[in-house]
Scaffold this motif. Structure first.
Motif, PDB file in Angstrom:
ATOM      1  N   ALA A  38       0.839  -1.211   0.000  1.00 23.73           N
ATOM      2  CA  ALA A  38       0.000   0.000   0.000  1.00 23.73           C
ATOM      3  C   ALA A  38       0.870   1.256   0.000  1.00 23.73           C
ATOM      4  O   ALA A  38       0.568   2.244  -0.695  1.00 23.73           O
ATOM      5  CB  ALA A  38      -0.928  -0.002   1.211  1.00 23.73           C
ATOM      6  N   PHE A  39       1.962   1.216   0.762  1.00 25.87           N
ATOM      7  CA  PHE A  39       2.861   2.373   0.822  1.00 25.87           C
ATOM      8  C   PHE A  39       3.511   2.603  -0.538  1.00 25.87           C
ATOM      9  O   PHE A  39       3.600   3.744  -1.020  1.00 25.87           O
ATOM     10  CB  PHE A  39       3.942   2.157   1.894  1.00 25.87           C
ATOM     11  N   ILE A  40       3.947   1.515  -1.182  1.00 29.11           N
ATOM     12  CA  ILE A  40       4.573   1.642  -2.504  1.00 29.11           C
ATOM     13  C   ILE A  40       3.582   2.240  -3.501  1.00 29.11           C
ATOM     14  O   ILE A  40       3.912   3.157  -4.259  1.00 29.11           O
ATOM     15  CB  ILE A  40       5.098   0.270  -2.993  1.00 29.11           C
ATOM     16  N   GLU A  41       2.346   1.744  -3.481  1.00 26.55           N
ATOM     17  CA  GLU A  41       1.328   2.277  -4.408  1.00 26.55           C
ATOM     18  C   GLU A  41       1.100   3.769  -4.172  1.00 26.55           C
ATOM     19  O   GLU A  41       0.977   4.547  -5.116  1.00 26.55           O
ATOM     20  CB  GLU A  41       0.020   1.493  -4.251  1.00 26.55           C
ATOM     21  N   HIS A  42       1.045   4.154  -2.905  1.00 24.91           N
ATOM     22  CA  HIS A  42       0.838   5.566  -2.556  1.00 24.91           C
ATOM     23  C   HIS A  42       2.007   6.418  -3.063  1.00 24.91           C
ATOM     24  O   HIS A  42       1.796   7.469  -3.667  1.00 24.91           O
ATOM     25  CB  HIS A  42       0.689   5.704  -1.031  1.00 24.91           C
ATOM     26  N   ARG A  43       3.247   5.948  -2.811  1.00 26.86           N
ATOM     27  CA  ARG A  43       4.416   6.734  -3.210  1.00 26.86           C
ATOM     28  C   ARG A  43       4.529   6.808  -4.735  1.00 26.86           C
ATOM     29  O   ARG A  43       4.924   7.843  -5.281  1.00 26.86           O
ATOM     30  CB  ARG A  43       5.701   6.117  -2.643  1.00 26.86           C
ATOM     31  N   VAL A  44       4.195   5.728  -5.421  1.00 24.62           N
ATOM     32  CA  VAL A  44       4.254   5.735  -6.886  1.00 24.62           C
ATOM     33  C   VAL A  44       3.277   6.774  -7.437  1.00 24.62           C
ATOM     34  O   VAL A  44       3.642   7.607  -8.283  1.00 24.62           O
ATOM     35  CB  VAL A  44       3.963   4.328  -7.461  1.00 24.62           C
ATOM     36  N   GLU A  45       2.051   6.742  -6.948  1.00 28.62           N
ATOM     37  CA  GLU A  45       1.055   7.721  -7.428  1.00 28.62           C
ATOM     38  C   GLU A  45       1.505   9.145  -7.121  1.00 28.62           C
ATOM     39  O   GLU A  45       1.436  10.038  -7.975  1.00 28.62           O
ATOM     40  CB  GLU A  45      -0.317   7.446  -6.784  1.00 28.62           C
ATOM     41  N   ALA A 102      10.071  11.009 -11.816  1.00 30.32           N
ATOM     42  CA  ALA A 102       9.212  10.384 -10.795  1.00 30.32           C
ATOM     43  C   ALA A 102       9.968   9.309 -10.033  1.00 30.32           C
ATOM     44  O   ALA A 102       9.853   9.203  -8.801  1.00 30.32           O
ATOM     45  CB  ALA A 102       7.959   9.793 -11.453  1.00 30.32           C
ATOM     46  N   ARG A 103      10.766   8.529 -10.745  1.00 33.21           N
ATOM     47  CA  ARG A 103      11.555   7.469 -10.108  1.00 33.21           C
ATOM     48  C   ARG A 103      12.530   8.069  -9.097  1.00 33.21           C
ATOM     49  O   ARG A 103      12.716   7.535  -8.002  1.00 33.21           O
ATOM     50  CB  ARG A 103      12.317   6.698 -11.203  1.00 33.21           C
ATOM     51  N   ALA A 104      13.128   9.202  -9.455  1.00 34.21           N
ATOM     52  CA  ALA A 104      14.048   9.873  -8.529  1.00 34.21           C
ATOM     53  C   ALA A 104      13.302  10.440  -7.324  1.00 34.21           C
ATOM     54  O   ALA A 104      13.805  10.412  -6.198  1.00 34.21           O
ATOM     55  CB  ALA A 104      14.800  10.990  -9.265  1.00 34.21           C
ATOM     56  N   LEU A 105      12.079  10.940  -7.543  1.00 35.14           N
ATOM     57  CA  LEU A 105      11.321  11.574  -6.454  1.00 35.14           C
ATOM     58  C   LEU A 105      10.705  10.565  -5.492  1.00 35.14           C
ATOM     59  O   LEU A 105      10.423  10.906  -4.330  1.00 35.14           O
ATOM     60  CB  LEU A 105      10.193  12.445  -7.037  1.00 35.14           C
ATOM     61  N   ALA A 106      10.499   9.332  -5.953  1.00 33.42           N
ATOM     62  CA  ALA A 106       9.762   8.352  -5.151  1.00 33.42           C
ATOM     63  C   ALA A 106      10.446   8.057  -3.815  1.00 33.42           C
ATOM     64  O   ALA A 106       9.787   7.746  -2.824  1.00 33.42           O
ATOM     65  CB  ALA A 106       9.571   7.054  -5.937  1.00 33.42           C
ATOM     66  N   VAL A 107      11.778   8.172  -3.775  1.00 37.83           N
ATOM     67  CA  VAL A 107      12.502   7.867  -2.529  1.00 37.83           C
ATOM     68  C   VAL A 107      12.679   9.118  -1.660  1.00 37.83           C
ATOM     69  O   VAL A 107      13.438   9.113  -0.702  1.00 37.83           O
ATOM     70  CB  VAL A 107      13.874   7.210  -2.812  1.00 37.83           C
ATOM     71  N   GLU A 108      11.969  10.188  -2.024  1.00 34.29           N
ATOM     72  CA  GLU A 108      11.951  11.436  -1.253  1.00 34.29           C
ATOM     73  C   GLU A 108      13.341  12.042  -1.061  1.00 34.29           C
ATOM     74  O   GLU A 108      13.813  12.190   0.071  1.00 34.29           O
ATOM     75  CB  GLU A 108      11.263  11.215   0.100  1.00 34.29           C
ATOM     76  N   PRO A 109      13.988  12.396  -2.161  1.00 33.90           N
ATOM     77  CA  PRO A 109      15.296  13.052  -2.043  1.00 33.90           C
ATOM     78  C   PRO A 109      15.135  14.473  -1.517  1.00 33.90           C
ATOM     79  O   PRO A 109      14.028  15.016  -1.473  1.00 33.90           O
ATOM     80  CB  PRO A 109      15.798  13.072  -3.487  1.00 33.90           C
ATOM     81  N   GLU A 110      16.243  15.059  -1.116  1.00 30.21           N
ATOM     82  CA  GLU A 110      16.240  16.460  -0.681  1.00 30.21           C
ATOM     83  C   GLU A 110      16.810  17.359  -1.779  1.00 30.21           C
ATOM     84  O   GLU A 110      16.464  18.523  -1.889  1.00 30.21           O
ATOM     85  CB  GLU A 110      17.078  16.594   0.593  1.00 30.21           C
ATOM     86  N   VAL A 111      17.713  16.778  -2.563  1.00 28.67           N
ATOM     87  CA  VAL A 111      18.367  17.488  -3.663  1.00 28.67           C
ATOM     88  C   VAL A 111      18.145  16.670  -4.929  1.00 28.67           C
ATOM     89  O   VAL A 111      18.232  15.438  -4.893  1.00 28.67           O
ATOM     90  CB  VAL A 111      19.883  17.639  -3.396  1.00 28.67           C
ATOM     91  N   VAL A 112      17.851  17.338  -6.053  1.00 29.86           N
ATOM     92  CA  VAL A 112      17.703  16.643  -7.333  1.00 29.86           C
ATOM     93  C   VAL A 112      18.714  17.228  -8.315  1.00 29.86           C
ATOM     94  O   VAL A 112      18.719  18.431  -8.586  1.00 29.86           O
ATOM     95  CB  VAL A 112      16.274  16.774  -7.901  1.00 29.86           C
ATOM     96  N   LEU A 113      19.597  16.356  -8.812  1.00 31.34           N
ATOM     97  CA  LEU A 113      20.580  16.738  -9.821  1.00 31.34           C
ATOM     98  C   LEU A 113      20.020  16.380 -11.194  1.00 31.34           C
ATOM     99  O   LEU A 113      19.482  15.293 -11.379  1.00 31.34           O
ATOM    100  CB  LEU A 113      21.896  15.978  -9.604  1.00 31.34           C
ATOM    101  N   MET A 114      20.158  17.293 -12.149  1.00 36.52           N
ATOM    102  CA  MET A 114      19.655  17.047 -13.506  1.00 36.52           C
ATOM    103  C   MET A 114      20.766  17.370 -14.505  1.00 36.52           C
ATOM    104  O   MET A 114      21.227  18.500 -14.573  1.00 36.52           O
ATOM    105  CB  MET A 114      18.427  17.903 -13.794  1.00 36.52           C
ATOM    106  N   ASP A 115      21.198  16.353 -15.251  1.00 34.98           N
ATOM    107  CA  ASP A 115      22.283  16.538 -16.211  1.00 34.98           C
ATOM    108  C   ASP A 115      21.695  16.689 -17.607  1.00 34.98           C
ATOM    109  O   ASP A 115      21.387  15.708 -18.277  1.00 34.98           O
ATOM    110  CB  ASP A 115      23.238  15.338 -16.144  1.00 34.98           C
ATOM    111  N   GLU A 116      21.516  17.931 -18.035  1.00 31.60           N
ATOM    112  CA  GLU A 116      20.909  18.237 -19.335  1.00 31.60           C
ATOM    113  C   GLU A 116      19.634  17.420 -19.568  1.00 31.60           C
ATOM    114  O   GLU A 116      19.540  16.678 -20.556  1.00 31.60           O
ATOM    115  CB  GLU A 116      21.925  18.000 -20.460  1.00 31.60           C
ATOM    116  N   PRO A 117      18.644  17.553 -18.694  1.00 30.57           N
ATOM    117  CA  PRO A 117      17.499  16.641 -18.727  1.00 30.57           C
ATOM    118  C   PRO A 117      16.609  16.789 -19.955  1.00 30.57           C
ATOM    119  O   PRO A 117      15.791  15.917 -20.219  1.00 30.57           O
ATOM    120  CB  PRO A 117      16.724  17.021 -17.458  1.00 30.57           C
ATOM    121  N   ALA A 118      16.761  17.888 -20.695  1.00 36.17           N
ATOM    122  CA  ALA A 118      15.883  18.085 -21.852  1.00 36.17           C
ATOM    123  C   ALA A 118      16.640  18.076 -23.173  1.00 36.17           C
ATOM    124  O   ALA A 118      16.042  18.310 -24.224  1.00 36.17           O
ATOM    125  CB  ALA A 118      15.124  19.413 -21.699  1.00 36.17           C
TER     126      ALA A 118
END
Length: 253
Positions: free
Chosen positions: A120-127, A161-177
């Motif tokens: 249930a927790f995994i489903e909640h975090r995924v959504e 979303a995959r990076a956010l699911a584990v609740e990071p504090e900092v998000v690094l993006m290497d030329e994401p677009a």
């Protein structure tokens, strides 16, 4: 009292074998701000970014001296759990890299790796993470389909979303677009604006227009050195150094 610095590089030097790639860089990143790292190809900005969650540890001949402090703790200290560090400092890469799994399992991947078993927790975090990555409405009826069937822009938002699911504090993006079309790029940029309310975001971009649109602060790198850093509007309109001005006006790079 709110902390004024989330992550801080202090006199950072980085080497590939005998070749030095980063020279004495000191740079602070504040909470809930977007900082763009700009500079010509090969100037060290992606190498520097990967130092911030020790991704360069995966390169056998690499070494670092200096410090990187996350909430005032040196991430290069021997006592640091690198898996936990990368949970706190998430990473989104240049090319979308979804796993050959379902959309749901891609978003849940980090949770499972970290030992979460509560269904249930995994489903909640995924959504929740798919909503934060602004892709839930597009995939909520396709969660059991392969992530490889998504468009490039959707795949990149799934990776966010995959990076956010584990609740990071900092998000690094290497030329994401850089691998995306203009419409998908705008969605990623809109998303960055929303995410900075909750995360410290550091983005490497080859596009100065993108840096101007998405970032609060901009740092200009050249040949492994930090040349100038400042508020984005100021750096682009009134740079202090001629080298910065030459780069942002297109005289070199």
């Amino acid at each position: 009292m709110t902390e004024t610095v989330k992550i801080s590089a202090q006199h950072l030097n980085f080497y590939y074998g005998d070749a030095q790639a980063i020279f004495d860089v000191s740079l602070d990143f504040k909470p809930c701000q977007v900082t763009a790292l700009i500079g010509p190809s090969g100037c060290g900005k992606s190498t520097f970014l990967r130092c911030l969650n020790r991704m360069n540890d995966l390169i056998p001949i690499s070494r670092v001296n200096g410090k990187i402090l996350l909430d005032n703790e040196n991430i290069y200290d021997q006592s640091v759990d690198v898996v936990m560090l990368r949970r706190r400092v998430g990473m989104v890469f240049q090319k979308p890299n979804p796993f050959p799994k379902t959309i749901f399992e891609n978003a849940a991947y980090g949770l499972r790796v970290n030992g979460v078993r509560d269904k249930a927790f995994i489903e909640h975090r995924v959504e929740e993470s798919l909503k934060k990555a602004a892709i839930w409405d597009e995939v909520k009826d396709r969660l059991n389909e392969s992530a490889l069937g998504l468009s490039g822009g959707q795949q990149q938002r799934l990776c966010i979303a995959r990076a956010l699911a584990v609740e990071p504090e900092v998000v690094l993006m290497d030329e994401p677009a850089s691998a995306l079309d203009p419409i998908a790029t705008q969605k990623i940029e809109d998303l960055i604006h929303e995410l900075k309310e909750s995360y410290t975001i550091i983005i490497v971009t080859h596009s100065m227009q993108q840096a101007a649109r998405v970032s609060d602060m901009t740092a200009f790198f050249y040949i492994g050195k930090l040349i100038e850093v400042g508020e984005t509007d100021t750096l682009f309109t009134r740079p202090r150094l001629k080298q910065t001005e030459d780069y942002i006006t297109g005289r070199f790079g």
